[in-house]
Design a protein around this motif. Sequence first.
Motif, PDB file in Angstrom:
ATOM      1  N   PRO A  41      68.099  19.705  47.289  1.00 37.11           N
ATOM      2  CA  PRO A  41      66.828  19.836  47.962  1.00 37.11           C
ATOM      3  C   PRO A  41      65.844  18.597  47.612  1.00 37.11           C
ATOM      4  CG  PRO A  41      66.778  21.451  46.086  1.00 37.11           C
ATOM      5  CD  PRO A  41      68.288  20.788  46.392  1.00 37.11           C
ATOM      6  N   ILE A  42      65.415  17.923  48.666  1.00 32.11           N
ATOM      7  CA  ILE A  42      64.509  16.674  48.295  1.00 32.11           C
ATOM      8  C   ILE A  42      63.101  17.046  48.643  1.00 32.11           C
ATOM      9  CG2 ILE A  42      64.140  14.311  49.389  1.00 32.11           C
ATOM     10  CD1 ILE A  42      67.216  14.293  50.362  1.00 32.11           C
ATOM     11  N   PHE A  43      62.633  16.749  47.604  1.00 30.80           N
ATOM     12  CA  PHE A  43      60.871  16.780  47.565  1.00 30.80           C
ATOM     13  C   PHE A  43      60.303  15.584  47.736  1.00 30.80           C
ATOM     14  CE2 PHE A  43      63.012  20.457  45.201  1.00 30.80           C
ATOM     15  CZ  PHE A  43      62.373  21.452  45.742  1.00 30.80           C
ATOM     16  N   ALA A  44      59.806  15.260  48.811  1.00 34.06           N
ATOM     17  CA  ALA A  44      59.434  13.762  49.066  1.00 34.06           C
ATOM     18  C   ALA A  44      58.028  13.743  49.461  1.00 34.06           C
ATOM     19  CB  ALA A  44      60.208  13.093  50.106  1.00 34.06           C
ATOM     20  N   THR A  45      57.281  12.761  49.179  1.00 34.13           N
ATOM     21  CA  THR A  45      55.963  12.549  49.342  1.00 34.13           C
ATOM     22  C   THR A  45      55.582  11.195  49.901  1.00 34.13           C
ATOM     23  OG1 THR A  45      55.105  14.048  47.651  1.00 34.13           O
ATOM     24  CG2 THR A  45      53.316  12.315  48.536  1.00 34.13           C
TER      25      THR A  45
ATOM     26  N   ALA B  38      61.985   6.005  44.016  1.00 35.97           N
ATOM     27  CA  ALA B  38      60.876   5.186  44.101  1.00 35.97           C
ATOM     28  C   ALA B  38      60.809   4.077  45.263  1.00 35.97           C
ATOM     29  CB  ALA B  38      60.824   4.482  42.781  1.00 35.97           C
ATOM     30  N   GLY B  39      60.136   4.291  46.177  1.00 33.08           N
ATOM     31  CA  GLY B  39      59.937   3.325  47.100  1.00 33.08           C
ATOM     32  C   GLY B  39      59.233   2.021  46.624  1.00 33.08           C
ATOM     33  N   LEU B  40      59.542   1.038  47.120  1.00 28.23           N
ATOM     34  CA  LEU B  40      58.824  -0.339  46.589  1.00 28.23           C
ATOM     35  C   LEU B  40      57.859  -0.773  47.366  1.00 28.23           C
ATOM     36  CD1 LEU B  40      61.782  -2.650  45.505  1.00 28.23           C
ATOM     37  CD2 LEU B  40      60.733  -0.905  44.176  1.00 28.23           C
ATOM     38  N   GLY B  41      57.303  -0.016  48.532  1.00 21.39           N
ATOM     39  CA  GLY B  41      56.139  -0.287  49.121  1.00 21.39           C
ATOM     40  C   GLY B  41      56.605  -0.994  50.322  1.00 21.39           C
ATOM     41  N   ALA B  42      55.743  -0.650  51.420  1.00 17.57           N
ATOM     42  CA  ALA B  42      55.797  -1.655  52.633  1.00 17.57           C
ATOM     43  C   ALA B  42      54.269  -1.699  53.040  1.00 17.57           C
ATOM     44  CB  ALA B  42      56.662  -0.630  53.721  1.00 17.57           C
ATOM     45  N   ASP B  43      53.907  -2.980  52.801  1.00 15.16           N
ATOM     46  CA  ASP B  43      52.489  -3.349  53.079  1.00 15.16           C
ATOM     47  C   ASP B  43      52.431  -3.983  54.749  1.00 15.16           C
ATOM     48  OD1 ASP B  43      51.939  -2.475  50.600  1.00 15.16           O
ATOM     49  OD2 ASP B  43      51.803  -4.486  49.829  1.00 15.16           O
ATOM     50  N   ASN B  44      51.157  -3.743  55.037  1.00 14.84           N
ATOM     51  CA  ASN B  44      50.970  -4.508  56.247  1.00 14.84           C
ATOM     52  C   ASN B  44      51.859  -4.201  57.671  1.00 14.84           C
ATOM     53  OD1 ASN B  44      48.777  -5.781  57.871  1.00 14.84           O
ATOM     54  ND2 ASN B  44      50.109  -7.763  57.567  1.00 14.84           N
ATOM     55  N   ARG B  45      52.302  -2.945  57.467  1.00 15.52           N
ATOM     56  CA  ARG B  45      53.391  -2.593  58.575  1.00 15.52           C
ATOM     57  C   ARG B  45      52.668  -2.022  59.607  1.00 15.52           C
ATOM     58  NH1 ARG B  45      56.138  -4.863  55.024  1.00 15.52           N
ATOM     59  NH2 ARG B  45      58.075  -4.375  54.433  1.00 15.52           N
ATOM     60  N   SER B  46      53.065  -2.326  61.210  1.00 16.40           N
ATOM     61  CA  SER B  46      52.430  -2.161  62.385  1.00 16.40           C
ATOM     62  C   SER B  46      53.217  -1.282  63.331  1.00 16.40           C
ATOM     63  CB  SER B  46      51.796  -3.343  62.818  1.00 16.40           C
ATOM     64  OG  SER B  46      52.779  -4.327  63.332  1.00 16.40           O
ATOM     65  N   CYS B  47      52.684  -0.919  64.311  1.00 17.72           N
ATOM     66  CA  CYS B  47      53.351  -0.338  65.412  1.00 17.72           C
ATOM     67  C   CYS B  47      52.592  -0.420  66.739  1.00 17.72           C
ATOM     68  CB  CYS B  47      54.056   1.150  65.045  1.00 17.72           C
ATOM     69  SG  CYS B  47      54.754   1.974  66.236  1.00 17.72           S
ATOM     70  N   THR B  48      52.969  -1.000  67.642  1.00 13.20           N
ATOM     71  CA  THR B  48      51.990  -1.027  68.939  1.00 13.20           C
ATOM     72  C   THR B  48      52.409  -0.031  69.696  1.00 13.20           C
ATOM     73  OG1 THR B  48      51.631  -3.565  68.680  1.00 13.20           O
ATOM     74  CG2 THR B  48      51.395  -2.475  70.575  1.00 13.20           C
TER      75      THR B  48
ATOM     76  N   VAL C 205      48.256   0.058  62.015  1.00 12.31           N
ATOM     77  CA  VAL C 205      48.734  -0.882  60.764  1.00 12.31           C
ATOM     78  C   VAL C 205      48.229  -0.208  59.542  1.00 12.31           C
ATOM     79  CG1 VAL C 205      48.396  -2.944  59.538  1.00 12.31           C
ATOM     80  CG2 VAL C 205      48.080  -2.933  62.202  1.00 12.31           C
ATOM     81  N   ALA C 206      49.304  -0.022  58.715  1.00  8.57           N
ATOM     82  CA  ALA C 206      48.766   0.574  57.265  1.00  8.57           C
ATOM     83  C   ALA C 206      49.715   0.298  56.153  1.00  8.57           C
ATOM     84  CB  ALA C 206      49.207   2.084  57.390  1.00  8.57           C
ATOM     85  N   ASP C 207      49.480   0.418  54.942  1.00  5.98           N
ATOM     86  CA  ASP C 207      50.513   0.098  53.822  1.00  5.98           C
ATOM     87  C   ASP C 207      51.119   1.404  53.589  1.00  5.98           C
ATOM     88  OD1 ASP C 207      49.509  -2.444  53.817  1.00  5.98           O
ATOM     89  OD2 ASP C 207      48.217  -1.855  52.342  1.00  5.98           O
ATOM     90  N   TYR C 208      52.499   1.383  53.370  1.00 10.79           N
ATOM     91  CA  TYR C 208      53.081   2.735  52.994  1.00 10.79           C
ATOM     92  C   TYR C 208      53.653   2.841  51.479  1.00 10.79           C
ATOM     93  CZ  TYR C 208      52.847   3.469  58.166  1.00 10.79           C
ATOM     94  OH  TYR C 208      52.554   3.578  59.437  1.00 10.79           O
ATOM     95  N   SER C 209      53.785   4.137  50.994  1.00 14.30           N
ATOM     96  CA  SER C 209      54.538   3.984  49.894  1.00 14.30           C
ATOM     97  C   SER C 209      55.123   5.252  49.993  1.00 14.30           C
ATOM     98  CB  SER C 209      53.796   4.082  48.701  1.00 14.30           C
ATOM     99  OG  SER C 209      52.711   5.160  48.543  1.00 14.30           O
ATOM    100  N   VAL C 210      56.266   5.662  49.204  1.00 15.03           N
ATOM    101  CA  VAL C 210      57.049   7.135  49.238  1.00 15.03           C
ATOM    102  C   VAL C 210      57.834   7.281  47.844  1.00 15.03           C
ATOM    103  CG1 VAL C 210      59.292   5.874  50.045  1.00 15.03           C
ATOM    104  CG2 VAL C 210      58.743   8.300  50.395  1.00 15.03           C
ATOM    105  N   HIS C 211      57.937   8.554  47.442  1.00 12.65           N
ATOM    106  CA  HIS C 211      58.630   8.540  46.431  1.00 12.65           C
ATOM    107  C   HIS C 211      59.181  10.176  46.409  1.00 12.65           C
ATOM    108  CE1 HIS C 211      54.736  10.670  45.061  1.00 12.65           C
ATOM    109  NE2 HIS C 211      55.477  11.542  44.444  1.00 12.65           N
ATOM    110  N   ALA C 212      60.155  10.379  45.677  1.00 11.69           N
ATOM    111  CA  ALA C 212      60.860  11.861  45.951  1.00 11.69           C
ATOM    112  C   ALA C 212      61.689  12.204  44.582  1.00 11.69           C
ATOM    113  CB  ALA C 212      62.090  11.846  47.155  1.00 11.69           C
ATOM    114  N   PHE C 213      61.923  13.412  44.386  1.00 10.98           N
ATOM    115  CA  PHE C 213      62.881  13.970  43.476  1.00 10.98           C
ATOM    116  C   PHE C 213      63.528  14.905  44.100  1.00 10.98           C
ATOM    117  CE2 PHE C 213      58.704  13.464  41.063  1.00 10.98           C
ATOM    118  CZ  PHE C 213      59.260  13.023  39.720  1.00 10.98           C
ATOM    119  N   CYS C 214      64.551  14.655  43.814  1.00  9.41           N
ATOM    120  CA  CYS C 214      66.024  15.458  44.442  1.00  9.41           C
ATOM    121  C   CYS C 214      66.885  16.027  43.216  1.00  9.41           C
ATOM    122  CB  CYS C 214      66.990  14.229  44.977  1.00  9.41           C
ATOM    123  SG  CYS C 214      68.497  15.405  45.839  1.00  9.41           S
TER     124      CYS C 214
END
Length: 441
Positions: free
Chosen positions: A71-75, A401-411, A423-432
Amino acid sequence: MKRTVVAALVAAVAPLAVWAEGYQVNTLSAKQNGMGHTGTALHLGAESQIFNPAGMGWLDKNFELSASVSPIFATGEATLKSDGRKYETDNTAATPMSVNVGFSIYDNLKAGIAFYTPYGSSINWTDNWPGADLNQSVDLKTFTIQPTIAWRIIPNLSVGAGLMVTWGNVNLNKGLVSPQGFDAMMQQMIPGFPSIGNTVPASVNLSGNAHPRVGVNVGVMYDINKQWTVGANFRSEMMMKVKAGEATMKYASVEIENILEPTLGIINTAEFKAQMPCAAVYSAGVSYRPVKPLIIAFDAQFTQWSAYKQLDIEFLNTNLTAFNQNIPKNYHNSWTFHLGAQYDLSKRFDVRAGLMLDTTPVDKNHYNPETPGMTKIEPSIGCSFRPLDYLSIDLGLLYVAGLGADNRSCTYRDFILGEKTFVADYSVHAFCPSIGVTLSL
């Protein structure tokens, strides 16, 4: 107005691209999760069917069964560039799994069958967050059945091949009308109409099944000597196809439904087909046993995501064929590196540790929050306990451990307001955490 409605539906279907997001599942074995998910140059018995079918050529039992669930518990988090506010996902656990059966035909000829989940995603940004136009939630599952054969041609050289039969399903929700667009429309129609705030007035549910596709999983493995082993593996591209997906509307209230249904009702009868590739994967690995209880393994995995240049969507209703779309994705090829070690503390107890570096294929200007892809570092630990000679209980724990994704955009195109850019900065982490059992007879 009809053209605008169909354009909005096209934008809604686009997030089905989650299928090819570089979201490969690297949690298909409780044992190997603890060892950085290495396996291209390891003798793993029945589990080699997934990592490198040639490895099953060294199966030393008449019968082996292994099964794992992870099971993957992701945020995920998104910080808006417009106002700096942060939003977090409310996910349920995804549950990758595998079941592998292997048996001996002759001393040098082995066969087996594996069932596993090579791709999957479960993410929920909630209904009324500011990026709801792009994605509210998605639940994606793919399944593979793979009959496999391995032939150890000479004592230190084995080849193997498996036939992958893969299918899947997707269920996705996204806002179709933004709160800002609805407010603007109602103010034009009825000056002084009260704002609905952040409530998304109309959302669409998209569901579909990808029919079975066939690919191959082939490999070779060579024991240079008692200490060194090398291996190579290839999994072919499979073009997953949704042949008749269905769309269904959902409204925030009966009053809003009465306003929008006369225009959006066409979506309830719309069917579509779409296709996107599960990219080809090339892996090479080496393992080294400096002393008898210790083995160290390294894998390099190259995924040919450049095959995913665009998402093609075609409507089955002949009245809508003029609105077929080719949505650019422009993914690039990516690498994943795996490093792992196992130490046999005793006849009945092994310990493991590993590390993965998973690079992203996602273009920063085509970044959709349905799968916040980014380069990830993934350390892991694990162990196995054999209470009986023929039974192993396997445990693993992987942290993402996501290293981050800054200034990402979608039109994209807002149903009412026209073209917008999110446009947003993203981060993610998860336990498995992983648990598995292996039965050998």
